[in-house]
Design an enzyme around this catalytic site. Structure first.
Site, short mmCIF file in Angstrom:
data_model
loop_
_atom_site.label_atom_id
_atom_site.label_comp_id
_atom_site.label_asym_id
_atom_site.label_seq_id
_atom_site.Cartn_x
_atom_site.Cartn_y
_atom_site.Cartn_z
CG ASP A 384 -1.99 -1.21 1.14
OD1 ASP A 384 -2.03 -1.79 -0.06
OD2 ASP A 384 -2.52 -1.41 2.29
P1 NAP Z 1 1.05 -4.15 3.09
O1 NAP Z 1 0.27 -2.82 2.21
O2 NAP Z 1 0.23 -4.47 4.16
O3 NAP Z 1 1.46 -5.21 2.34
C1 NAP Z 1 2.31 -5.90 2.70
C2 NAP Z 1 3.00 -6.89 1.50
O4 NAP Z 1 3.86 -7.94 2.04
C3 NAP Z 1 1.67 -7.95 0.91
O5 NAP Z 1 1.21 -7.39 -0.08
C4 NAP Z 1 2.20 -9.38 1.17
O6 NAP Z 1 2.07 -9.84 -0.38
C5 NAP Z 1 3.72 -9.21 1.46
N1 NAP Z 1 4.21 -10.20 2.34
C6 NAP Z 1 3.88 -10.51 3.41
N2 NAP Z 1 4.43 -11.52 3.96
C7 NAP Z 1 5.63 -11.49 3.10
C8 NAP Z 1 6.88 -12.43 3.13
N3 NAP Z 1 7.18 -13.23 4.39
N4 NAP Z 1 7.68 -12.16 2.17
C9 NAP Z 1 7.46 -11.36 1.37
N5 NAP Z 1 6.08 -10.39 1.14
C10 NAP Z 1 5.44 -10.62 2.14
O7 NAP Z 1 2.26 -3.32 3.93
P2 NAP Z 1 2.84 -1.99 3.97
O8 NAP Z 1 3.21 -1.37 2.33
O9 NAP Z 1 3.79 -1.75 4.85
O10 NAP Z 1 1.70 -0.99 4.29
C11 NAP Z 1 0.96 -1.03 5.60
C12 NAP Z 1 -0.54 -0.86 5.61
O11 NAP Z 1 -0.75 -1.06 7.05
C13 NAP Z 1 -0.93 0.49 5.02
O12 NAP Z 1 -2.08 0.39 4.33
C14 NAP Z 1 -1.06 1.25 6.51
O13 NAP Z 1 -2.17 2.19 6.21
C15 NAP Z 1 -1.50 0.04 7.18
N6 NAP Z 1 -1.47 0.46 8.66
C16 NAP Z 1 -0.18 0.80 9.27
C17 NAP Z 1 0.07 1.26 10.46
C18 NAP Z 1 1.25 1.51 10.95
O14 NAP Z 1 1.10 2.14 12.21
N7 NAP Z 1 2.37 1.10 10.52
C19 NAP Z 1 -1.32 1.32 11.30
C20 NAP Z 1 -2.57 0.79 10.74
C21 NAP Z 1 -2.34 0.69 9.50
P3 NAP Z 1 2.15 -11.48 -0.70
O15 NAP Z 1 0.97 -12.08 0.27
O16 NAP Z 1 1.96 -11.68 -1.91
O17 NAP Z 1 3.66 -12.07 0.02
#
Ligand code: NAP
Length: 457
Positions: A384
């Site tokens: 994301d």
């Molecule tokens: P993300 O959008 O959740 O994407 C994570 C990606 O990692 C997935 O597409 C997944 O694809 C891949 N993945 C999972 N396990 C893996 C592994 N072992 N090896 C390789 N790839 C792996 O992560 P992000 O880009 O960090 O975004 C964070 C999201 O969380 C945002 O939407 C944000 O708004 C939300 N959020 C964050 C917080 C905060 O405080 N940080 C709080 C609330 C919400 P595959 O399944 O294809 O591997």
């Protein structure tokens, strides 16, 4: 209360403020933590000097039980489950505040509770109760003991709001009539129930925002406890905790371009999972050997870690690959999105654990202008936070969320296991762009393969 106790409390409060200031930057965070720990030690010593203490035996028993639980949690809960650990800490802190409130009410004769003390006591029990069960629900969802996605039912927001209004009406009534015992215990029960119902409709990935809100409530409950038992250090520490938790919740929501009401009442995961889908081209798969050649001969490489790096525990493997590249004369930087992962500072904590120097970590505002001059952007389990739709498509559910502009790099390599979506549950057009290659596999094993292949390149 004697002067020595007041002075100890004053010193503790100053140390808490210095601690909080230190925690605002990774380089001073450890020092800040030490200040806060000394502050807490002084606050405990000051409290133990209090002449009102009748029995030290109970305190020692509590100290032993608390240390065993805290020690056990720190040993058995792994770093990747830090959100769960935080949820449990909040639940215990708030339980302490609620129990103090309930026992103070029970202990005092009906006539002794004036308006001020009754307000403080009721607030403490109200906020404490919501936090205890809310945090436990967050723990249960994050631990996957029940479905992590939002649990919704018809009329949910209305029934929750009615329950909240009823609880607040009882709270107000009690201020004017502290003798209504049954109502006091009813309010406590409703607060515990409301905590469960509040968190049920919230998706597991939104839980960090909820938890920092719970942190805020627990802090305010502690401040109310301070007013109820006339303890200055509790008032100061609770207020600092309460407001820092609230500011953090707002910052997290802003970084996700969401409002707090949307997080609490929007059941985000449920809505958007159904919203965006459908293929928009072909994803190009690349091999570790091809990527290794690109990396080995690059001028600048930017690593973009995300939630997948945390689940794969790939932080040490990233650092090792970076070391090899730096030794070859490649400039290596890390781009840190404020909400990458599942809690604030998630990536910073993991990379610090792997001894990645702070000077190599760049915030979104600092690094975005550098992508066009970057040879390879390596996206490690992020989705994301690198989705160009947030920037380019006003109809996207995440439209307006600031993103890392990795698509502007000359070449992008995405390390992920398959076609899994991110937290928002939507497709990512980045993966279909001509300058983007997909290196499938667990992030840690892909990085280890890359490190080997770069050495042979
Ligand atoms: P993300 O959008 O959740 O994407 C994570 C990606 O990692 C997935 O597409 C997944 O694809 C891949 N993945 C999972 N396990 C893996 C592994 N072992 N090896 C390789 N790839 C792996 O992560 P992000 O880009 O960090 O975004 C964070 C999201 O969380 C945002 O939407 C944000 O708004 C939300 N959020 C964050 C917080 C905060 O405080 N940080 C709080 C609330 C919400 P595959 O399944 O294809 O591997």
């Amino acid at each position: 209360m004697g002067l020595p106790i007041e002075l100890t409390y004053l010193a503790a409060s100053i140390l808490f403020i210095l601690g909080l200031k230190g925690l605002s930057h990774p380089e001073t965070a450890r020092r800040g933590m030490i200040f806060a720990e000394i502050g807490m030690f002084l606050a405990i010593v000051g409290t133990l000097l209090h002449h009102e203490i009748i029995s030290y035996e109970w305190i020692i028993a509590g100290l032993i039980i608390g240390s065993l639980i805290g020690g056990g949690i720190s040993i058995w809960v792994p770093m990747t489950a830090m959100p769960q650990r935080t949820a449990l800490s909040h639940a215990f802190g708030a339980l302490a505040a609620s129990l103090v409130g309930i026992s103070e009410y029970y202990r005092h004769g009906v006539g002794e509770l004036g308006t001020f003390k009754m307000t403080a006591l009721s607030l403490e029990v109200l906020l404490g109760g919501i936090t205890v069960t809310g945090s436990l629900m967050a723990f249960i969802k994050l631990q996957d003991w029940i479905r992590g996605t939002p649990i919704t039912y018809r009329g949910q927001n209305i029934s929750n709001m009615s329950l909240l209004v009823l609880t607040v009406v009882i709270f107000l009534y009690l201020i004017f009539d502290p003798t209504a015992h049954t109502l006091f215990y009813t309010m406590a029960g409703l607060a515990f129930l409301f905590g469960v119902l509040l968190v049920l409709p919230i998706g597991a990935a939104d839980m960090p925002v909820v938890m920092s809100l719970m942190n805020s409530y627990a802090g305010l409950a502690a401040a109310a406890t301070g007013f109820a038992i006339s303890n200055n250090v509790l008032i100061i520490a609770g207020t600092l905790d309460g407001f820092s938790g609230f500011i953090l919740s707002i910052l997290m929501c802003r970084a996700m371009n969401r409002s707090i009401t949307n997080v609490l009442f929007g059941a985000f995961g449920a809505e958007t999972a159904a919203l965006a889908d459908g293929t928009i081209g072909v994803m190009r798969e690349v091999s570790a050997e091809d990527v290794a050649v690109q990396l080995a001969y690059a001028g600048q490489v930017i690593f973009v870690p995300g939630y997948g790096m945390a689940t794969a525990q790939a932080q040490h493997a990233v650092r090792e690959l970076a070391n090899i590249l730096v030794a070859r004369g490649v400039t290596v930087k890390y781009a840190i999105h404020p909400v990458a992962g599942r809690m604030p500072g998630h990536m910073n904590v993991l990379l610090a654990e792997a001894n990645v120097p702070y000077s190599s970590l760049y915030d979104l505002e600092q690094i975005n202008s550098e992508f066009p001059a970057t040879d390879v952007a390596v996206v490690i389990g992020a989705n994301d936070v690198v989705n160009p739709d947030a920037r380019d498509n006003p109809k996207s559910p995440i439209a307006g969320m600031p993103i890392l502009d990795v698509d502007k790099a000359r070449s992008v390599v995405v390390l992920k296991r398959g076609k899994g979506k991110g937290f928002a549950g939507i497709e990512n057009p980045l993966f279909f762009k001509p300058n983007c290659g997909m290196l499938y596999g667990d992030a840690k094993s892909s990085l280890i393969k890359l490190a080997g292949a770069v050495q042979n390149a």
